[in-house]
Structure formats: structure tokens, C-alpha cells
Scaffold this motif. Structure first.
Motif, PDB file in Angstrom:
ATOM      1  N   LEU A 273      55.071 -21.333 -74.367  1.00 31.17           N
ATOM      2  CA  LEU A 273      54.865 -21.780 -72.985  1.00 31.17           C
ATOM      3  C   LEU A 273      54.550 -23.274 -72.961  1.00 31.17           C
ATOM      4  O   LEU A 273      55.103 -24.031 -72.160  1.00 31.17           O
ATOM      5  CB  LEU A 273      53.723 -20.981 -72.344  1.00 31.17           C
ATOM      6  CG  LEU A 273      53.354 -21.381 -70.914  1.00 31.17           C
ATOM      7  CD1 LEU A 273      54.503 -21.118 -69.949  1.00 31.17           C
ATOM      8  CD2 LEU A 273      52.097 -20.618 -70.468  1.00 31.17           C
ATOM      9  N   ALA A 274      53.666 -23.692 -73.864  1.00 28.60           N
ATOM     10  CA  ALA A 274      53.297 -25.109 -73.923  1.00 28.60           C
ATOM     11  C   ALA A 274      54.455 -25.965 -74.428  1.00 28.60           C
ATOM     12  O   ALA A 274      54.763 -27.025 -73.857  1.00 28.60           O
ATOM     13  CB  ALA A 274      52.081 -25.287 -74.832  1.00 28.60           C
ATOM     14  N   TYR A 275      55.123 -25.506 -75.459  1.00 28.73           N
ATOM     15  CA  TYR A 275      56.176 -26.315 -76.115  1.00 28.73           C
ATOM     16  C   TYR A 275      57.398 -26.490 -75.226  1.00 28.73           C
ATOM     17  O   TYR A 275      57.915 -27.607 -75.074  1.00 28.73           O
ATOM     18  CB  TYR A 275      56.582 -25.650 -77.427  1.00 28.73           C
ATOM     19  CG  TYR A 275      57.654 -26.402 -78.189  1.00 28.73           C
ATOM     20  CD1 TYR A 275      57.340 -27.551 -78.905  1.00 28.73           C
ATOM     21  CD2 TYR A 275      58.982 -25.972 -78.167  1.00 28.73           C
ATOM     22  CE1 TYR A 275      58.315 -28.238 -79.598  1.00 28.73           C
ATOM     23  CE2 TYR A 275      59.958 -26.653 -78.842  1.00 28.73           C
ATOM     24  CZ  TYR A 275      59.633 -27.792 -79.564  1.00 28.73           C
ATOM     25  OH  TYR A 275      60.602 -28.483 -80.241  1.00 28.73           O
ATOM     26  N   TYR A 276      57.869 -25.397 -74.642  1.00 26.10           N
ATOM     27  CA  TYR A 276      59.132 -25.465 -73.886  1.00 26.10           C
ATOM     28  C   TYR A 276      58.952 -25.927 -72.434  1.00 26.10           C
ATOM     29  O   TYR A 276      59.888 -26.422 -71.820  1.00 26.10           O
ATOM     30  CB  TYR A 276      59.825 -24.101 -73.890  1.00 26.10           C
ATOM     31  CG  TYR A 276      60.366 -23.701 -75.242  1.00 26.10           C
ATOM     32  CD1 TYR A 276      61.387 -24.426 -75.841  1.00 26.10           C
ATOM     33  CD2 TYR A 276      59.862 -22.597 -75.913  1.00 26.10           C
ATOM     34  CE1 TYR A 276      61.888 -24.065 -77.083  1.00 26.10           C
ATOM     35  CE2 TYR A 276      60.356 -22.222 -77.154  1.00 26.10           C
ATOM     36  CZ  TYR A 276      61.374 -22.958 -77.735  1.00 26.10           C
ATOM     37  OH  TYR A 276      61.870 -22.595 -78.957  1.00 26.10           O
ATOM     38  N   TYR A 277      57.741 -25.770 -71.890  1.00 21.55           N
ATOM     39  CA  TYR A 277      57.566 -26.070 -70.463  1.00 21.55           C
ATOM     40  C   TYR A 277      56.490 -27.104 -70.184  1.00 21.55           C
ATOM     41  O   TYR A 277      56.726 -28.101 -69.508  1.00 21.55           O
ATOM     42  CB  TYR A 277      57.321 -24.767 -69.683  1.00 21.55           C
ATOM     43  CG  TYR A 277      58.597 -23.939 -69.627  1.00 21.55           C
ATOM     44  CD1 TYR A 277      59.587 -24.237 -68.725  1.00 21.55           C
ATOM     45  CD2 TYR A 277      58.798 -22.902 -70.539  1.00 21.55           C
ATOM     46  CE1 TYR A 277      60.766 -23.515 -68.679  1.00 21.55           C
ATOM     47  CE2 TYR A 277      59.988 -22.176 -70.514  1.00 21.55           C
ATOM     48  CZ  TYR A 277      60.973 -22.485 -69.597  1.00 21.55           C
ATOM     49  OH  TYR A 277      62.143 -21.786 -69.574  1.00 21.55           O
ATOM     50  N   TYR A 278      55.297 -26.907 -70.687  1.00 20.13           N
ATOM     51  CA  TYR A 278      54.223 -27.853 -70.345  1.00 20.13           C
ATOM     52  C   TYR A 278      54.454 -29.227 -70.980  1.00 20.13           C
ATOM     53  O   TYR A 278      54.188 -30.260 -70.346  1.00 20.13           O
ATOM     54  CB  TYR A 278      52.873 -27.309 -70.773  1.00 20.13           C
ATOM     55  CG  TYR A 278      52.428 -26.113 -69.961  1.00 20.13           C
ATOM     56  CD1 TYR A 278      53.050 -25.769 -68.766  1.00 20.13           C
ATOM     57  CD2 TYR A 278      51.369 -25.298 -70.394  1.00 20.13           C
ATOM     58  CE1 TYR A 278      52.642 -24.668 -68.028  1.00 20.13           C
ATOM     59  CE2 TYR A 278      50.960 -24.187 -69.651  1.00 20.13           C
ATOM     60  CZ  TYR A 278      51.600 -23.892 -68.478  1.00 20.13           C
ATOM     61  OH  TYR A 278      51.209 -22.796 -67.747  1.00 20.13           O
ATOM     62  N   LEU A 279      54.971 -29.271 -72.196  1.00 21.39           N
ATOM     63  CA  LEU A 279      55.197 -30.565 -72.843  1.00 21.39           C
ATOM     64  C   LEU A 279      56.432 -31.264 -72.284  1.00 21.39           C
ATOM     65  O   LEU A 279      56.608 -32.471 -72.488  1.00 21.39           O
ATOM     66  CB  LEU A 279      55.363 -30.374 -74.360  1.00 21.39           C
ATOM     67  CG  LEU A 279      54.112 -29.917 -75.110  1.00 21.39           C
ATOM     68  CD1 LEU A 279      54.379 -29.774 -76.594  1.00 21.39           C
ATOM     69  CD2 LEU A 279      52.965 -30.921 -74.902  1.00 21.39           C
ATOM     70  N   ASN A 280      57.286 -30.504 -71.608  1.00 16.24           N
ATOM     71  CA  ASN A 280      58.489 -31.103 -71.028  1.00 16.24           C
ATOM     72  C   ASN A 280      58.390 -31.223 -69.512  1.00 16.24           C
ATOM     73  O   ASN A 280      59.382 -31.231 -68.831  1.00 16.24           O
ATOM     74  CB  ASN A 280      59.701 -30.254 -71.423  1.00 16.24           C
ATOM     75  CG  ASN A 280      59.949 -30.283 -72.926  1.00 16.24           C
ATOM     76  OD1 ASN A 280      59.881 -31.344 -73.528  1.00 16.24           O
ATOM     77  ND2 ASN A 280      60.229 -29.138 -73.507  1.00 16.24           N
TER      78      ASN A 280
END
Length: 280
Positions: A273-280
Motif C-alpha cells: 500500500l505504501a510502496y505502490y500508492y502512498y510513495l507515488n
């Protein structure tokens, strides 16, 4: 007589169940639920939320009584205690002098007895044991393949069995993707197999996710997101898709994976969730 007026997860319902079990009930459902209450310390949790006191040994006694009436889940629960109790610190005096091989052998025996009575959890547990890389050879000849057990558990809608069978199908697909990329097989020779296997994989991930299993939601997030990773069966390169790409649905799946809890927290769901969405 208990469920309708009191339920079985509230204080009154649980106290009635324990009282009936302590007074020599012959009802295997009562005996098994009494075992569950003692195993998880449910009654102590309600009476004193800061003082959870499971009684594994007393739970075992109730499971054994329920098994006298051939209640399948009771045999499975005894098998679980035999297989995992030592590592988890259960204090069962009569098992203390048994070695790990003896405990595993006894657990398999209980699982097989439960499976004979169509216990889906037992099939899943047998699949877990059969898939062990360091399984002693004496058990390798005794057990069937992990796929055999997981398939039965999945077809009978066991939440863990559905996930495990889907993972097994996914591994087969990843191997096919590797072979295609290496030009060791042709697409025409395996395309129908890829589509059939992929659809079945998604089917079981979706069914187990519907029951709230966070690791299945994480897998679905990867497929709905259309991410081309080596550890998933993405065949977009060959114009084969098992689901339609949907960023909103992928994000929702990762969010559920990150927040739902079963026996284990799905940390990989939180990461994705963090890698694919929050960081992008």
C-alpha cells in the motif's frame, strides 16, 4: 437452546456452555466450544480485559471429550496442539517426554482422522505438513502431495485452503512465464492452460478475500494494479489478463490487507500500500 437466546460469544452464552460441559454434557458441540473458550481464555478476557488466561490443558480435555463423539474439528484441534504446542509454549505434561518426530506423527494421525470426516481445516494442515522442505522421509511416503490436500480444502471453501491452493497455482503460472521468457515453450502450447489456471487462481483469492483473509487481498491488489513483478503471474506481455486493471480496486485491496487481521498481521499488504500508492 443457547444460540437463539444468548449467543455463544457473549458472557452468558459462554458461561452456560462451560457449565454444561463441566456437568458431563454429551453434546460434542458444547464440549468443543468449551475447549475453544478455555484455549483462547475468552471468558477471562470478558471478565477482566487486562487479564487473558488461556488454559491449554483444560482445552485439550474438552477437545478429547468432543472427539469421543467423532466431532471432526476436535481431532483437528488436538492435531494443532501436537504439531505447534511445543514451539508456542503450551504446557501439556503428558507430551513433555515426546520428541518432535513423535509429536508430528501423532498430529498427522489426528489430522487424517479429521480429514476422513471431511474436516477442511485438517486437509489444509496436511497440505502444510506435506509442503515442508525438511519433512522426514518416513512422512513423505505416508502423505500425498500438498496440491492434493489444498485442492480439497479449497473446493470445500476453507479460507486457508483457498489461499494456499491459489498460491500453488500461482507458482505454476510463474514457472510457465519463466519458460515462455526463456523460449523453452511456445505460447500456443500453453495459452489455454495459462488462462484456465489463472482464472482459477483469481477465483480462490477472491473467495478467501471475501471471507476477510488479508493475504488474499494483498494478492488481488497486485493483480488489479497490473504490476509486472517477477513474483506474480503477470502475462500482460503476452496479452493475457486474469482481471481488468483497476487502480481504485487495487488500492482498496491493499488497504484491506493492511488493516484486516487473522492469526498473522499482513505486513506485506502494508508495505505494498505504501510502496505502490502512498510513495507515488
Amino acid at each position: 437452546k443457547i444460540i437463539s437466546p444468548y449467543g455463544i460469544s457473549g458472557l452468558i452464552g459462554m458461561k452456560i456452555i462451560l457449565n454444561m460441559a463441566e456437568n458431563n454434557s454429551h453434546n460434542p458441540y458444547i464440549l468443543y466450544e468449551a475447549g475453544e473458550i478455555e484455549f483462547y481464555g475468552k471468558l477471562t478476557l470478558i471478565d477482566s480485559p487486562t487479564s487473558l488466561s488461556p488454559n491449554k490443558y483444560k482445552a485439550l480435555q474438552y477437545y478429547r471429550l468432543a472427539w469421543k463423539y467423532k466431532y471432526p474439528l476436535a481431532a483437528w484441534s488436538i492435531g494443532q496442539m501436537l504439531e505447534k504446542g511445543r514451539d508456542r509454549g503450551y504446557c501439556i505434561p503428558e507430551w513433555e517426554n515426546l520428541d518432535d518426530i513423535q509429536l508430528l506423527e501423532m498430529s498427522i494421525d489426528y489430522y487424517q482422522k479429521a480429514a476422513e470426516l471431511d474436516c477442511t481445516s485438517a486437509y489444509n494442515s496436511l497440505g502444510n505438513i506435506s509442503s515442508r522442505k525438511n519433512l522426514p522421509s518416513k512422512f513423505k511416503h505416508q502423505l500425498k502431495s500438498p496440491e492434493y490436500y489444498y485442492k480439497i480444502a479449497a473446493e470445500n471453501e476453507n479460507i486457508y485452503g483457498m489461499y494456499n491452493y491459489a498460491c500453488l497455482l500461482e507458482k505454476k503460472l510463474i514457472k510457465l512465464k519463466y519458460d515462455l521468457n526463456q523460449n523453452s515453450i511456445t505460447l500456443s502450447s500453453v495459452k489455454n492452460k495459462i488462462i484456465k489456471t489463472g482464472n482459477l487462481m483469481i477465483h480462490y483469492y477472491e473467495k478467501s478475500a471475501f471471507l476477510g483473509y488479508p493475504f488474499s487481498y494483498n494478492k488481488l491488489g497486485l493483480y488489479y494494479g497490473g504490476f509486472d513483478e517477477s513474483f506474480i503471474a503477470n502475462f500482460a506481455k503476452y496479452n493475457i489478463y486474469f482481471v481488468n486493471k483497476n487502480d481504485s480496486k487495487a488500492r482498496s485491496c491493499f488497504l484491506k490487507a493492511a488493516t484486516l487481521q487473522y492469526n498473522n498481521i499482513c505486513y506485506i499488504g502494508k508495505y505494498n500500500l505504501a510502496y505502490y500508492y502512498y510513495l507515488n
